[in-house]
Scaffold this motif. Structure first.
Motif, PDB file in Angstrom:
ATOM      1  N   ASN A 159       0.825  -1.213   0.000  1.00  0.00           N
ATOM      2  CA  ASN A 159       0.000   0.000   0.000  1.00  0.00           C
ATOM      3  C   ASN A 159       0.859   1.264   0.000  1.00  0.00           C
ATOM      4  OD1 ASN A 159      -2.844   1.097   0.349  1.00  0.00           O
ATOM      5  ND2 ASN A 159      -1.860   2.019   2.133  1.00  0.00           N
ATOM      6  N   LYS A 160       2.064   1.160   0.558  1.00  0.00           N
ATOM      7  CA  LYS A 160       2.970   2.305   0.611  1.00  0.00           C
ATOM      8  C   LYS A 160       3.303   2.828  -0.783  1.00  0.00           C
ATOM      9  CE  LYS A 160       7.615   3.460   2.271  1.00  0.00           C
ATOM     10  NZ  LYS A 160       8.837   2.912   2.894  1.00  0.00           N
ATOM     11  N   GLY A 161       3.273   1.955  -1.770  1.00  0.00           N
ATOM     12  CA  GLY A 161       3.556   2.387  -3.136  1.00  0.00           C
ATOM     13  C   GLY A 161       2.563   3.413  -3.659  1.00  0.00           C
ATOM     14  N   LEU A 162       1.371   3.466  -3.070  1.00  0.00           N
ATOM     15  CA  LEU A 162       0.371   4.428  -3.512  1.00  0.00           C
ATOM     16  C   LEU A 162       0.760   5.856  -3.182  1.00  0.00           C
ATOM     17  CD1 LEU A 162      -2.891   2.552  -2.459  1.00  0.00           C
ATOM     18  CD2 LEU A 162      -1.848   2.646  -4.722  1.00  0.00           C
ATOM     19  N   GLN A 163       1.748   6.035  -2.319  1.00  0.00           N
ATOM     20  CA  GLN A 163       2.166   7.380  -1.945  1.00  0.00           C
ATOM     21  C   GLN A 163       2.834   8.114  -3.101  1.00  0.00           C
ATOM     22  OE1 GLN A 163       4.491   6.255   1.418  1.00  0.00           O
ATOM     23  NE2 GLN A 163       2.715   6.001   2.751  1.00  0.00           N
ATOM     24  N   THR A 164       3.177   7.401  -4.169  1.00  0.00           N
ATOM     25  CA  THR A 164       3.741   8.059  -5.345  1.00  0.00           C
ATOM     26  C   THR A 164       2.647   8.679  -6.211  1.00  0.00           C
ATOM     27  OG1 THR A 164       3.687   5.997  -6.625  1.00  0.00           O
ATOM     28  CG2 THR A 164       5.691   6.477  -5.382  1.00  0.00           C
ATOM     29  N   ALA A 165       1.382   8.306  -5.968  1.00  0.00           N
ATOM     30  CA  ALA A 165       0.271   8.891  -6.718  1.00  0.00           C
ATOM     31  C   ALA A 165      -0.039  10.283  -6.185  1.00  0.00           C
ATOM     32  CB  ALA A 165      -0.959   7.987  -6.619  1.00  0.00           C
ATOM     33  N   SER A 166      -0.870  11.007  -6.902  1.00  0.00           N
ATOM     34  CA  SER A 166      -1.252  12.351  -6.455  1.00  0.00           C
ATOM     35  C   SER A 166      -2.066  12.240  -5.165  1.00  0.00           C
ATOM     36  CB  SER A 166      -2.073  13.055  -7.529  1.00  0.00           C
ATOM     37  OG  SER A 166      -3.334  12.431  -7.680  1.00  0.00           O
ATOM     38  N   PRO A 167      -1.958  13.231  -4.269  1.00  0.00           N
ATOM     39  CA  PRO A 167      -2.702  13.182  -2.997  1.00  0.00           C
ATOM     40  C   PRO A 167      -4.195  12.981  -3.180  1.00  0.00           C
ATOM     41  CG  PRO A 167      -1.069  14.930  -2.944  1.00  0.00           C
ATOM     42  CD  PRO A 167      -1.091  14.414  -4.352  1.00  0.00           C
ATOM     43  N   THR A 168      -4.778  13.526  -4.241  1.00  0.00           N
ATOM     44  CA  THR A 168      -6.220  13.385  -4.452  1.00  0.00           C
ATOM     45  C   THR A 168      -6.600  11.974  -4.875  1.00  0.00           C
ATOM     46  OG1 THR A 168      -5.955  14.204  -6.722  1.00  0.00           O
ATOM     47  CG2 THR A 168      -6.536  15.820  -5.026  1.00  0.00           C
ATOM     48  N   ALA A 169      -5.682  11.256  -5.523  1.00  0.00           N
ATOM     49  CA  ALA A 169      -5.987   9.910  -6.014  1.00  0.00           C
ATOM     50  C   ALA A 169      -5.740   8.824  -4.968  1.00  0.00           C
ATOM     51  CB  ALA A 169      -5.155   9.609  -7.265  1.00  0.00           C
ATOM     52  N   ARG A 170      -4.960   9.133  -3.948  1.00  0.00           N
ATOM     53  CA  ARG A 170      -4.560   8.097  -3.000  1.00  0.00           C
ATOM     54  C   ARG A 170      -5.707   7.428  -2.266  1.00  0.00           C
ATOM     55  NH1 ARG A 170       0.355  11.479  -0.282  1.00  0.00           N
ATOM     56  NH2 ARG A 170       1.597  11.756  -2.175  1.00  0.00           N
ATOM     57  N   PRO A 171      -6.661   8.179  -1.694  1.00  0.00           N
ATOM     58  CA  PRO A 171      -7.732   7.496  -0.953  1.00  0.00           C
ATOM     59  C   PRO A 171      -8.515   6.499  -1.799  1.00  0.00           C
ATOM     60  CG  PRO A 171      -7.706   9.834  -0.432  1.00  0.00           C
ATOM     61  CD  PRO A 171      -6.773   9.643  -1.595  1.00  0.00           C
ATOM     62  N   ALA A 172      -8.902   6.891  -3.016  1.00  0.00           N
ATOM     63  CA  ALA A 172      -9.670   6.000  -3.885  1.00  0.00           C
ATOM     64  C   ALA A 172      -8.838   4.786  -4.283  1.00  0.00           C
ATOM     65  CB  ALA A 172     -10.151   6.753  -5.125  1.00  0.00           C
ATOM     66  N   ALA A 173      -7.570   5.029  -4.629  1.00  0.00           N
ATOM     67  CA  ALA A 173      -6.697   3.922  -5.001  1.00  0.00           C
ATOM     68  C   ALA A 173      -6.486   2.965  -3.829  1.00  0.00           C
ATOM     69  CB  ALA A 173      -5.351   4.456  -5.493  1.00  0.00           C
ATOM     70  N   SER A 174      -6.358   3.527  -2.624  1.00  0.00           N
ATOM     71  CA  SER A 174      -6.146   2.709  -1.443  1.00  0.00           C
ATOM     72  C   SER A 174      -7.372   1.857  -1.126  1.00  0.00           C
ATOM     73  CB  SER A 174      -5.793   3.596  -0.249  1.00  0.00           C
ATOM     74  OG  SER A 174      -5.441   2.816   0.861  1.00  0.00           O
ATOM     75  N   ARG A 175      -8.547   2.433  -1.277  1.00  0.00           N
ATOM     76  CA  ARG A 175      -9.772   1.655  -1.038  1.00  0.00           C
ATOM     77  C   ARG A 175      -9.905   0.519  -2.041  1.00  0.00           C
ATOM     78  NH1 ARG A 175     -11.808   6.761   0.767  1.00  0.00           N
ATOM     79  NH2 ARG A 175     -12.216   7.433  -1.368  1.00  0.00           N
ATOM     80  N   ARG A 176      -9.530   0.767  -3.276  1.00  0.00           N
ATOM     81  CA  ARG A 176      -9.599  -0.301  -4.285  1.00  0.00           C
ATOM     82  C   ARG A 176      -8.587  -1.398  -3.965  1.00  0.00           C
ATOM     83  NH1 ARG A 176     -11.869  -1.083  -9.265  1.00  0.00           N
ATOM     84  NH2 ARG A 176     -10.716  -2.394 -10.741  1.00  0.00           N
ATOM     85  N   PHE A 177      -7.382  -0.976  -3.565  1.00  0.00           N
ATOM     86  CA  PHE A 177      -6.364  -1.949  -3.174  1.00  0.00           C
ATOM     87  C   PHE A 177      -6.847  -2.782  -1.991  1.00  0.00           C
ATOM     88  CE2 PHE A 177      -2.765  -2.883  -0.310  1.00  0.00           C
ATOM     89  CZ  PHE A 177      -2.086  -3.795  -1.117  1.00  0.00           C
ATOM     90  N   ALA A 178      -7.468  -2.130  -1.009  1.00  0.00           N
ATOM     91  CA  ALA A 178      -7.983  -2.849   0.153  1.00  0.00           C
ATOM     92  C   ALA A 178      -9.042  -3.860  -0.252  1.00  0.00           C
ATOM     93  CB  ALA A 178      -8.554  -1.859   1.166  1.00  0.00           C
ATOM     94  N   ALA A 179      -9.870  -3.522  -1.232  1.00  0.00           N
ATOM     95  CA  ALA A 179     -10.894  -4.458  -1.705  1.00  0.00           C
ATOM     96  C   ALA A 179     -10.247  -5.702  -2.319  1.00  0.00           C
ATOM     97  CB  ALA A 179     -11.799  -3.768  -2.724  1.00  0.00           C
ATOM     98  N   TYR A 180      -9.169  -5.520  -3.060  1.00  0.00           N
ATOM     99  CA  TYR A 180      -8.445  -6.675  -3.603  1.00  0.00           C
ATOM    100  C   TYR A 180      -7.886  -7.543  -2.472  1.00  0.00           C
ATOM    101  CZ  TYR A 180      -8.359  -5.292  -8.557  1.00  0.00           C
ATOM    102  OH  TYR A 180      -8.696  -5.001  -9.853  1.00  0.00           O
ATOM    103  N   VAL A 181      -7.312  -6.885  -1.452  1.00  0.00           N
ATOM    104  CA  VAL A 181      -6.748  -7.630  -0.321  1.00  0.00           C
ATOM    105  C   VAL A 181      -7.829  -8.443   0.383  1.00  0.00           C
ATOM    106  CG1 VAL A 181      -5.679  -7.391   1.952  1.00  0.00           C
ATOM    107  CG2 VAL A 181      -4.844  -6.024   0.035  1.00  0.00           C
ATOM    108  N   ILE A 182      -8.968  -7.832   0.618  1.00  0.00           N
ATOM    109  CA  ILE A 182     -10.055  -8.531   1.304  1.00  0.00           C
ATOM    110  C   ILE A 182     -10.528  -9.739   0.497  1.00  0.00           C
ATOM    111  CG2 ILE A 182     -12.478  -8.303   2.002  1.00  0.00           C
ATOM    112  CD1 ILE A 182     -11.763  -5.388   2.817  1.00  0.00           C
ATOM    113  N   GLN A 183     -10.644  -9.572  -0.826  1.00  0.00           N
ATOM    114  CA  GLN A 183     -11.039 -10.715  -1.659  1.00  0.00           C
ATOM    115  C   GLN A 183     -10.004 -11.834  -1.577  1.00  0.00           C
ATOM    116  OE1 GLN A 183     -12.524 -10.094  -5.612  1.00  0.00           O
ATOM    117  NE2 GLN A 183     -13.453  -8.126  -5.100  1.00  0.00           N
TER     118      GLN A 183
END
Length: 219
Positions: free
Chosen positions: A161-185
């Motif tokens: 998830n730390k890799g998402l910190q290279t994305a723009s600050p506005t994109a991070r929350p949405a990208a992180s939630r999508r990543f979390a959904a993959y992890v949960i699956q």
């Protein structure tokens, strides 16, 4: 010393401390924990002596800078553990902590292993890890969490998830939630699961790292 002068000195000291913490949080968030102490002092507009008077080591500065985030982590975990459905609680931990960590590079580095003793003493970092392990055990017993899950898999998740910190600050929350959904699956127990490779210990500091840090703290 006259009372007004004493009050002014105390007020100045509080202002300096607050300014140092604000500066440290901003620098650590963008550049990580490698920022030298003297750079924090310079950006805050104070001398190194003032910085070390408030925070004798970088460990003390990091712990104070991220106290609010640590408390937020603890609240997330406590709320999840109180959920009568442990699988739902674990999913909430994954979703909310991923977003929290995606927003701050310095906090992720500190939380994972940079200053484990300081974080344990600050707001119960050790308690949080134990609580997650207990929550995961209860989630396994419901049959929803795959049986080969280990707590270090959450460390693996945070590292990715730390890799998402290279994305723009506005994109991070949405990208992180999508990543979390993959992890949960991936963690959901079902017939599609295949055996995983052996788990890796990811959160243990390297041998001798603490001794080396003593020299780095005054950099």
């Amino acid at each position: 010393m006259p009372r007004k002068v004493t009050h002014a000195l105390r007020s100045d000291a509080r202002d300096n401390r607050d300014r140092l913490l604000d500066t440290a949080r901003a620098l650590f968030s963008v550049e990580g924990l490698t920022v030298p102490m003297r750079e924090v002092a310079r950006r805050a507009g104070v001398g190194p002596a003032t910085l070390y008077r408030h925070f004798p080591t970088k460990e003390a500065l990091v712990t104070a800078a991220f106290e609010d985030q640590l408390r937020a982590c603890r609240d997330i975990i406590d709320e999840a553990c109180a959920d009568p459905d442990p699988w739902r609680g674990l999913c909430q931990v994954i979703e909310r902590i991923c977003v929290l960590h995606a927003q701050d590079r310095g906090f992720t580095e500190a939380f994972l292993s940079a200053y484990p003793r300081a974080f344990t003493a600050a707001v119960g970092h050790g308690h949080m890890l134990e609580a997650i392990a207990d929550l995961a055990g209860r989630a396994k017993r419901t049959g929803r969490l795959r049986p080969d899950f280990v707590p270090d898999d959450l460390v693996l998740m945070l590292l990715a998830n730390k890799g998402l910190q290279t994305a723009s600050p506005t994109a991070r929350p949405a990208a992180s939630r999508r990543f979390a959904a993959y992890v949960i699956q991936a963690l959901t127990h079902g017939p599609h699961n295949t055996p995983l490779p052996p788990p890796a210990r990811l959160a243990t500091p390297e041998p001798g790292r603490g001794r080396a840090r003593g020299r780095e703290d005054r950099a």
